[in-house]
Design an enzyme around this catalytic site. Structure first.
Site, mmCIF file in Angstrom:
data_model
loop_
_atom_site.group_PDB
_atom_site.id
_atom_site.type_symbol
_atom_site.label_atom_id
_atom_site.label_comp_id
_atom_site.label_asym_id
_atom_site.label_seq_id
_atom_site.Cartn_x
_atom_site.Cartn_y
_atom_site.Cartn_z
ATOM 1 N N GLY A 1 35.858 -60.016 9.277
ATOM 2 C CA GLY A 1 36.466 -61.298 8.820
ATOM 3 C C GLY A 1 35.576 -62.486 8.551
ATOM 4 O O GLY A 1 36.005 -63.382 8.099
ATOM 5 N N ASP A 2 34.123 -62.219 8.798
ATOM 6 C CA ASP A 2 33.402 -63.165 8.303
ATOM 7 C C ASP A 2 32.030 -62.793 8.109
ATOM 8 O O ASP A 2 30.988 -63.016 8.645
ATOM 9 C CB ASP A 2 33.167 -64.077 9.825
ATOM 10 C CG ASP A 2 32.621 -65.514 9.459
ATOM 11 O OD1 ASP A 2 32.512 -65.856 8.168
ATOM 12 O OD2 ASP A 2 32.208 -66.217 10.421
ATOM 13 N N PHE A 3 32.026 -61.629 7.169
ATOM 14 C CA PHE A 3 30.743 -60.845 6.894
ATOM 15 C C PHE A 3 30.130 -61.722 6.113
ATOM 16 O O PHE A 3 29.784 -61.491 4.731
ATOM 17 C CB PHE A 3 31.362 -59.396 6.078
ATOM 18 C CG PHE A 3 29.910 -58.685 6.123
ATOM 19 C CD1 PHE A 3 29.270 -58.237 7.366
ATOM 20 C CD2 PHE A 3 29.360 -58.158 5.009
ATOM 21 C CE1 PHE A 3 28.268 -57.198 7.185
ATOM 22 C CE2 PHE A 3 28.502 -57.152 5.075
ATOM 23 C CZ PHE A 3 28.025 -56.812 6.198
ATOM 24 N N ASN A 4 29.310 -62.828 6.625
ATOM 25 C CA ASN A 4 28.830 -63.650 5.738
ATOM 26 C C ASN A 4 27.251 -63.765 5.605
ATOM 27 O O ASN A 4 26.595 -63.077 6.439
ATOM 28 C CB ASN A 4 29.358 -65.202 5.790
ATOM 29 C CG ASN A 4 28.720 -65.645 7.302
ATOM 30 O OD1 ASN A 4 27.581 -65.564 7.612
ATOM 31 N ND2 ASN A 4 29.651 -66.408 8.014
ATOM 32 N N ASN B 1 25.655 -63.962 9.197
ATOM 33 C CA ASN B 1 25.788 -62.951 10.143
ATOM 34 C C ASN B 1 25.373 -61.799 9.640
ATOM 35 O O ASN B 1 25.694 -60.568 10.322
ATOM 36 C CB ASN B 1 27.469 -63.005 10.215
ATOM 37 C CG ASN B 1 28.090 -63.997 10.952
ATOM 38 O OD1 ASN B 1 27.223 -64.719 11.679
ATOM 39 N ND2 ASN B 1 29.629 -64.462 10.664
#
Length: 356
Positions: free
Chosen positions: A214-217, A220
């Site tokens: 959900g937040d593979f940015n 991260n």
């Protein structure tokens, strides 16, 4: 965020006391790390081990079952070859502890975990070669494939109805659009929301479901150079946005955030897509939604960052990291249009062969 409450502001002394009391650790170094809703500290203990002390915001701390699933997911991924952090048990054998303390807002309950420290630097700090973009797409797909096999008694907590960062809930953004009043960007965001309604919503019954990180940015994903000086992914951080979603959501999120760090953002999509499809080829419905979902994630990031700055003005620098560049990328992608952007991505992706 609307579904968050107090972001913790523990002093170094309070954090040091927690480490001693909960983990019997004496620190030689402790320093704050950047964070969005929670509070993180880098910790070097006198036994030479490195850790990250993570203190959840008071809102998320009210749902320990969800944090338990996220903590288990990290361990499950680690066991299955994905470089995720793992939690260190307290002196009483617990993987997390709820602590009631006053760090400037009166007594609040905060959920505390001590996570392993993963070496490396964020992918945003290194040259984004085609090979690294490919690996990022491949890692995102592998991660979701592993998560889809995970079982846990509280796994239903990941449904997270109304979770504001889920791409399934894009329409929630409409009530936050006032933060863009008077800006041309507001019209672009409205247009993307309409595109989402017509392009994505009707296809949801046909999209493959899964559990999303959900937040593979870009902040991260950790990388390290190998012996040839080529950067490889060495860590995946922050599972706080895990939710039940769709495979195509993860791909869209990955493309969107890495675009904010690339000198020619549109080029990102093809390489990340090729890496993803080496693990999980898209079907027609997923492929047709990708453009709208990438733009939708830009809209979430831009609108919710502006809203968060209103709530946490002292944290503006961190909150606006992706947002500043994202405005221009979103507007460019919108002007280029779905057909043009898809053609660039698909032609680029077709040039990649499966890795040997």
């Amino acid at each position: 965020m609307a579904d968050k409450e107090v972001k913790p502001k523990f002093s170094l002394d309070q954090a040091t006391d927690l480490l001693k009391r909960l983990y019997d650790l004496t620190t030689t170094t402790i320093r704050p790390l950047p964070s969005y809703d929670d509070q993180n500290f880098y910790v070097l203990s006198n036994n030479g081990e490195e850790y990250v002390l993570k203190i959840m915001n008071s809102g998320d701390s009210k749902n320990p079952s969800l944090i338990e699933v996220q903590t288990y997911a990290m361990s499950y991924l680690h066991q299955n070859g994905i470089p995720a952090q793992t939690a260190t048990p307290t002196v009483t054998g617990q993987l997390m502890s709820v602590e009631e303390l006053d760090c400037g807002f009166g007594c609040q309950k905060y959920l505390v975990r001590l996570l392993s420290y993963l070496p490396g630097m964020t992918i945003s700090k290194v040259p984004l070669t085609a090979e690294l973009l490919y690996e990022a797409g491949k890692m995102a797909a592998k991660m979701d494939k592993v998560l889809q096999k995970m079982q846990h008694p509280h796994i239903m907590e990941l449904e997270r109805d109304g979770f504001i960062w889920s791409l399934s809930n894009l329409l929630v953004l409409e009530k936050y659009l006032y933060v863009l009043d008077g800006e041309p960007l507001q019209d672009t965001v409205r247009s993307v929301i309409e595109l989402y309604k017509t392009t994505v919503v009707p296809k949801y019954p046909h999209l493959r479901k899964c559990i999303n990180h959900g937040d593979f940015n870009d902040l991260n994903i950790l990388v390290q150079p190998d012996k040839n000086g080529t950067y490889k992914i060495s860590g995946v951080l922050d599972f706080g946005d895990m939710n039940s979603g769709f495979y195509i959501h993860e791909l869209a999120i990955t493309i969107m955030y890495i675009m904010t760090e690339h000198p020619n953002p549109i080029e990102v999509g093809g390489a990340v897509l090729a890496g993803w499809e080496s693990e999980l080829p898209l079907d027609e419905a997923e492929r047709d939604c990708l453009y709208a979902l990438v733009l939708s994630r830009f809209c979430q990031s831009l609108v919710l960052a502006r809203y968060s700055v209103l709530m946490q003005p002292e944290n503006e620098e961190y909150l606006m990291i992706s947002s500043r560049k994202g405005v221009f990328i979103l507007q460019d992608l919108w002007k280029l249009g779905k057909e043009h952007v898809e053609r660039v991505w698909l032609q680029s992706a077709a040039q990649y062969c499966s890795p040997k």
